[in-house]
Design an enzyme around this catalytic site. Structure first.
Site, PDB file in Angstrom:
ATOM      1  N   HIS A  59       0.854  -1.183   0.000  1.00 31.04           N
ATOM      2  CA  HIS A  59       0.000   0.000   0.000  1.00 31.04           C
ATOM      3  C   HIS A  59       0.890   1.233   0.000  1.00 31.04           C
ATOM      4  CE1 HIS A  59      -3.939  -1.912   1.755  1.00 31.04           C
ATOM      5  NE2 HIS A  59      -3.547  -2.477   0.622  1.00 31.04           N
ATOM      6  N   CYS A  88      -5.609   1.969   6.018  1.00 35.72           N
ATOM      7  CA  CYS A  88      -6.244   0.713   6.413  1.00 35.72           C
ATOM      8  C   CYS A  88      -5.566   0.245   7.707  1.00 35.72           C
ATOM      9  CB  CYS A  88      -6.094  -0.332   5.304  1.00 35.72           C
ATOM     10  SG  CYS A  88      -4.396  -0.938   5.129  1.00 35.72           S
TER      11      CYS A  88
END
Length: 156
Positions: A59, A88
């Site tokens: 990510h 997240c």
């Protein structure tokens, strides 16, 4: 927050936005990040490269921290993580693991999962509600919804 701090936040978020745009152009998810010391030294920038690298975990935030390399704990503890989208739990956990005390979020209307948890762990989370970050994610949802679903662990 002083005016100077606010301007610095916009500048460093701009580095993350640049990375998000590069990621989009590469065919990936338009999320970028920058890790910056409290003194304004840019330690690293990164972008979501799951598609580009065939990775399960790259990510924007994790890519940025990976690119910073091995650093003493004291460096992380005196840094700010800038990200175009609210992190997240995987990315939030990485920030907590390294005791990064502050995260500046470009936008959290598209996705928000970990901000309460981060705050409960003592992390300062500032959301700038940046329109460019929102536009990048709106385009993602319009044009590559299946990749976005995969990115957050959902079925398209």
């Amino acid at each position: 927050m002083t005016t100077a701090e606010h301007l610095d936040d916009k500048h460093f978020l701009g580095l993350a936005i640049d990375q998000a745009r590069i990621g989009w152009e590469e065919g990936g998810v338009p999320i970028g990040a920058a890790l910056v010391t409290n003194d304004g030294e840019v330690l690293a920038v990164g972008r979501n490269r799951r598609v580009q690298l065939g990775s399960a975990i790259r990510h924007g935030e994790t890519d940025c921290i990976e690119r910073a390399g091995r650093l003493p704990a004291s460096v992380y503890r005196a840094s700010v993580l800038y990200t175009t989208l609210s992190p997240c739990f995987m990315c939030a956990g990485t920030a907590v693991l390294y005791d990064i005390p502050r995260i500046v979020v470009g936008e959290n209307r598209t996705f928000e999962a970990s901000e309460s948890w981060l705050r409960s762990r003592g992390v300062v989370v500032d959301v700038l509600d940046d329109p460019t970050c929102k536009q990048l994610m709106d385009r993602m949802l319009d044009e590559r919804a299946e990749i976005w679903a995969e990115d957050i662990g959902e079925e398209a």
